[in-house]
Scaffold this motif. Structure first.
Motif, PDB file in Angstrom:
ATOM      1  N   VAL A   1      11.457   2.504  -4.784  1.00 32.43           N
ATOM      2  CA  VAL A   1      10.066   2.126  -4.995  1.00 32.43           C
ATOM      3  C   VAL A   1       9.174   3.273  -4.527  1.00 32.43           C
ATOM      4  CG1 VAL A   1       8.263   0.437  -4.502  1.00 32.43           C
ATOM      5  CG2 VAL A   1      10.673  -0.282  -4.593  1.00 32.43           C
ATOM      6  N   GLY A   2       8.394   3.825  -5.433  1.00 34.54           N
ATOM      7  CA  GLY A   2       7.403   4.826  -5.062  1.00 34.54           C
ATOM      8  C   GLY A   2       6.093   4.142  -4.742  1.00 34.54           C
ATOM      9  N   LEU A   3       5.442   4.600  -3.698  1.00 36.15           N
ATOM     10  CA  LEU A   3       4.148   4.019  -3.306  1.00 36.15           C
ATOM     11  C   LEU A   3       3.085   5.105  -3.294  1.00 36.15           C
ATOM     12  CD1 LEU A   3       6.259   2.181  -1.029  1.00 36.15           C
ATOM     13  CD2 LEU A   3       4.231   0.857  -1.633  1.00 36.15           C
ATOM     14  N   ILE A   4       2.097   4.928  -4.149  1.00 32.60           N
ATOM     15  CA  ILE A   4       0.933   5.803  -4.145  1.00 32.60           C
ATOM     16  C   ILE A   4      -0.154   5.046  -3.395  1.00 32.60           C
ATOM     17  CG2 ILE A   4      -0.769   7.015  -5.566  1.00 32.60           C
ATOM     18  CD1 ILE A   4       1.356   7.264  -7.723  1.00 32.60           C
ATOM     19  N   GLY A   5      -0.278   5.371  -2.123  1.00 36.20           N
ATOM     20  CA  GLY A   5      -1.089   4.601  -1.191  1.00 36.20           C
ATOM     21  C   GLY A   5      -0.169   3.826  -0.265  1.00 36.20           C
ATOM     22  N   SER A   6      -0.380   3.978   1.033  1.00 34.97           N
ATOM     23  CA  SER A   6       0.509   3.350   2.018  1.00 34.97           C
ATOM     24  C   SER A   6      -0.295   2.683   3.124  1.00 34.97           C
ATOM     25  CB  SER A   6       1.469   4.404   2.605  1.00 34.97           C
ATOM     26  OG  SER A   6       2.270   4.970   1.597  1.00 34.97           O
ATOM     27  N   GLY A   7      -1.403   2.033   2.728  1.00 36.88           N
ATOM     28  CA  GLY A   7      -2.235   1.310   3.681  1.00 36.88           C
ATOM     29  C   GLY A   7      -1.687  -0.085   3.927  1.00 36.88           C
ATOM     30  N   ASN A   8      -2.593  -1.047   4.073  1.00 40.49           N
ATOM     31  CA  ASN A   8      -2.169  -2.402   4.436  1.00 40.49           C
ATOM     32  C   ASN A   8      -1.221  -3.026   3.427  1.00 40.49           C
ATOM     33  OD1 ASN A   8      -3.618  -2.382   6.829  1.00 40.49           O
ATOM     34  ND2 ASN A   8      -5.450  -3.278   5.914  1.00 40.49           N
ATOM     35  N   ILE A   9      -1.608  -3.034   2.155  1.00 42.24           N
ATOM     36  CA  ILE A   9      -0.739  -3.623   1.136  1.00 42.24           C
ATOM     37  C   ILE A   9       0.470  -2.727   0.878  1.00 42.24           C
ATOM     38  CG2 ILE A   9      -0.547  -4.183  -1.320  1.00 42.24           C
ATOM     39  CD1 ILE A   9      -1.797  -6.409   0.200  1.00 42.24           C
ATOM     40  N   GLY A  10       0.255  -1.427   0.731  1.00 35.79           N
ATOM     41  CA  GLY A  10       1.370  -0.525   0.474  1.00 35.79           C
ATOM     42  C   GLY A  10       2.401  -0.556   1.588  1.00 35.79           C
ATOM     43  N   GLY A  11       1.935  -0.520   2.832  1.00 33.68           N
ATOM     44  CA  GLY A  11       2.860  -0.576   3.952  1.00 33.68           C
ATOM     45  C   GLY A  11       3.618  -1.885   4.009  1.00 33.68           C
ATOM     46  N   THR A  12       2.947  -2.977   3.660  1.00 32.71           N
ATOM     47  CA  THR A  12       3.607  -4.283   3.663  1.00 32.71           C
ATOM     48  C   THR A  12       4.645  -4.378   2.557  1.00 32.71           C
ATOM     49  OG1 THR A  12       1.644  -5.320   4.618  1.00 32.71           O
ATOM     50  CG2 THR A  12       3.223  -6.773   3.526  1.00 32.71           C
ATOM     51  N   VAL A  13       4.310  -3.923   1.361  1.00 31.13           N
ATOM     52  CA  VAL A  13       5.291  -3.908   0.271  1.00 31.13           C
ATOM     53  C   VAL A  13       6.496  -3.059   0.671  1.00 31.13           C
ATOM     54  CG1 VAL A  13       5.720  -3.164  -2.110  1.00 31.13           C
ATOM     55  CG2 VAL A  13       3.608  -4.375  -1.543  1.00 31.13           C
ATOM     56  N   ALA A  14       6.236  -1.921   1.324  1.00 30.06           N
ATOM     57  CA  ALA A  14       7.331  -1.063   1.769  1.00 30.06           C
ATOM     58  C   ALA A  14       8.229  -1.789   2.766  1.00 30.06           C
ATOM     59  CB  ALA A  14       6.776   0.214   2.389  1.00 30.06           C
ATOM     60  N   ARG A  15       7.648  -2.515   3.706  1.00 30.86           N
ATOM     61  CA  ARG A  15       8.443  -3.258   4.694  1.00 30.86           C
ATOM     62  C   ARG A  15       9.313  -4.316   4.007  1.00 30.86           C
ATOM     63  NH1 ARG A  15       3.471  -2.257   7.338  1.00 30.86           N
ATOM     64  NH2 ARG A  15       3.770  -1.141   9.316  1.00 30.86           N
ATOM     65  N   LEU A  16       8.719  -5.054   3.083  1.00 33.83           N
ATOM     66  CA  LEU A  16       9.478  -6.083   2.368  1.00 33.83           C
ATOM     67  C   LEU A  16      10.566  -5.456   1.502  1.00 33.83           C
ATOM     68  CD1 LEU A  16       6.551  -8.440   1.267  1.00 33.83           C
ATOM     69  CD2 LEU A  16       8.276  -8.916   3.024  1.00 33.83           C
ATOM     70  N   ALA A  17      10.252  -4.328   0.879  1.00 32.40           N
ATOM     71  CA  ALA A  17      11.218  -3.670   0.002  1.00 32.40           C
ATOM     72  C   ALA A  17      12.420  -3.165   0.797  1.00 32.40           C
ATOM     73  CB  ALA A  17      10.551  -2.522  -0.753  1.00 32.40           C
ATOM     74  N   VAL A  18      12.179  -2.530   1.926  1.00 34.59           N
ATOM     75  CA  VAL A  18      13.269  -2.039   2.756  1.00 34.59           C
ATOM     76  C   VAL A  18      14.121  -3.200   3.261  1.00 34.59           C
ATOM     77  CG1 VAL A  18      13.780  -0.959   4.986  1.00 34.59           C
ATOM     78  CG2 VAL A  18      12.210   0.152   3.397  1.00 34.59           C
ATOM     79  N   ALA A  19      13.454  -4.287   3.663  1.00 28.10           N
ATOM     80  CA  ALA A  19      14.188  -5.467   4.127  1.00 28.10           C
ATOM     81  C   ALA A  19      15.070  -6.041   3.029  1.00 28.10           C
ATOM     82  CB  ALA A  19      13.216  -6.525   4.638  1.00 28.10           C
ATOM     83  N   ALA A  20      14.656  -5.855   1.770  1.00 25.13           N
ATOM     84  CA  ALA A  20      15.431  -6.360   0.629  1.00 25.13           C
ATOM     85  C   ALA A  20      16.503  -5.385   0.161  1.00 25.13           C
ATOM     86  CB  ALA A  20      14.482  -6.672  -0.529  1.00 25.13           C
ATOM     87  N   GLY A  21      16.592  -4.216   0.817  1.00 29.16           N
ATOM     88  CA  GLY A  21      17.625  -3.256   0.463  1.00 29.16           C
ATOM     89  C   GLY A  21      17.198  -2.157  -0.485  1.00 29.16           C
ATOM     90  N   HIS A  22      15.904  -2.083  -0.804  1.00 28.30           N
ATOM     91  CA  HIS A  22      15.400  -1.018  -1.664  1.00 28.30           C
ATOM     92  C   HIS A  22      15.107   0.237  -0.843  1.00 28.30           C
ATOM     93  CE1 HIS A  22      14.983  -3.939  -4.870  1.00 28.30           C
ATOM     94  NE2 HIS A  22      14.172  -4.680  -4.125  1.00 28.30           N
ATOM     95  N   ASP A  23      15.083   1.378  -1.499  1.00 30.73           N
ATOM     96  CA  ASP A  23      14.592   2.618  -0.908  1.00 30.73           C
ATOM     97  C   ASP A  23      13.112   2.764  -1.241  1.00 30.73           C
ATOM     98  OD1 ASP A  23      17.134   3.368   0.075  1.00 30.73           O
ATOM     99  OD2 ASP A  23      17.660   4.254  -1.864  1.00 30.73           O
ATOM    100  N   VAL A  24      12.347   3.390  -0.348  1.00 33.49           N
ATOM    101  CA  VAL A  24      10.924   3.581  -0.602  1.00 33.49           C
ATOM    102  C   VAL A  24      10.541   5.035  -0.354  1.00 33.49           C
ATOM    103  CG1 VAL A  24      10.318   1.189  -0.059  1.00 33.49           C
ATOM    104  CG2 VAL A  24      10.220   2.905   1.754  1.00 33.49           C
ATOM    105  N   VAL A  25       9.648   5.525  -1.202  1.00 31.11           N
ATOM    106  CA  VAL A  25       9.065   6.853  -1.043  1.00 31.11           C
ATOM    107  C   VAL A  25       7.559   6.656  -0.917  1.00 31.11           C
ATOM    108  CG1 VAL A  25       8.817   9.159  -2.003  1.00 31.11           C
ATOM    109  CG2 VAL A  25      10.911   7.861  -2.423  1.00 31.11           C
ATOM    110  N   LEU A  26       7.042   6.970   0.247  1.00 31.85           N
ATOM    111  CA  LEU A  26       5.651   6.674   0.593  1.00 31.85           C
ATOM    112  C   LEU A  26       4.766   7.896   0.409  1.00 31.85           C
ATOM    113  CD1 LEU A  26       6.947   5.116   3.819  1.00 31.85           C
ATOM    114  CD2 LEU A  26       5.504   3.742   2.322  1.00 31.85           C
TER     115      LEU A  26
END
Length: 229
Positions: free
Chosen positions: A4-29
């Motif tokens: 999952v690529g994230l363009i923007g890593s504020g409140n929503i972006g950071g939260t999506v990243a946390r949920l994604a990692v918990a689900a086993g996805h990789d994230v690029v912030l």
């Protein structure tokens, strides 16, 4: 699993990243201030996360989340997003973003603006109608009695199918609202906006309340355009 690529890593972006990692996805912030400013978040998320530039996050992502202030949507790198599914979390706040006449007269929507900027991408509106703390707190496994639903809108059925599966992996059901033009139904200050997920929207916003698909559909059906309020 997905990168999952994230363009923007504020409140929503950071939260999506946390949920994604918990689900086993990789994230690029990424953010507008540079990868080095994301070290704390990357360290928190662990080995499935790394920081990059916006263009690098766009290129790396199998699925890319654009979660930046609307005023900056033209800065989203179009080239590396060609052919990709892009989840748009934008909301229009004139006091922050400046005035967009086409949004003020409701002749278009925020996600349609991003789709025009990214003509070779498949934009799906999502994650914009929920407070970031509620987004983190309400995630539940499939089949849970208190699982919540989130709305999506988009013009490409296959892209919406991919986003539905992604939401499911994060802990949410998806309600398909229709084409991008229907995204107004869960934009700022509508009946399907953030207060829907708060147990006490007039008081304690920190306490979330589950919203199942039926309740969400009722709120979407009750939405009114700003001009009609």
């Amino acid at each position: 699993m997905t990168t999952v690529g994230l363009i923007g890593s504020g409140n929503i972006g950071g939260t999506v990243a946390r949920l994604a990692v918990a689900a086993g996805h990789d994230v690029v912030l990424s953010n507008s201030r540079g990868p080095e400013t994301l070290k704390e978040l990357v360290d928190e998320l662990g080995p499935r996360a790394r920081a990059a530039t916006a263009a690098e996050a766009a290129a790396a992502g199998d699925l890319v989340v654009v979660t930046i202030p609307l005023r900056a949507y033209r800065e989203v790198p179009a080239g590396p997003l060609a052919g990709k599914i892009v989840i748009d979390t934008n909301n229009y706040y004139p006091e922050r973003d400046g005035r967009f006449p086409e949004l003020d007269d409701e002749s278009t929507t925020t996600s349609e603006l991003l789709q025009r900027h990214l003509p070779e991408s498949h934009v799906v509106k999502g994650f914009n109608n929920i407070y970031f703390k509620h987004l983190l707190a309400l995630a539940r496994p499939a089949g849970a009695d208190d699982r919540s639903a989130l709305p999506i809108a988009g013009d490409d059925p296959a892209a919406k199918g991919t986003v539905t599966a992604f939401l499911d992996s994060l802990g949410y059901d998806a309600v398909d609202v229709g084409r991008l033009a229907e995204g107004w139904r869960f934009q700022r200050d509508t009946t399907a906006y953030a207060a829907l997920y708060a147990a006490d929207p007039a008081g304690d916003w920190e306490r979330p309340a589950p919203v199942d698909a039926a309740k969400l559909r009722a709120a979407l059906a009750a939405a009114r355009r700003y001009a009609d309020n």
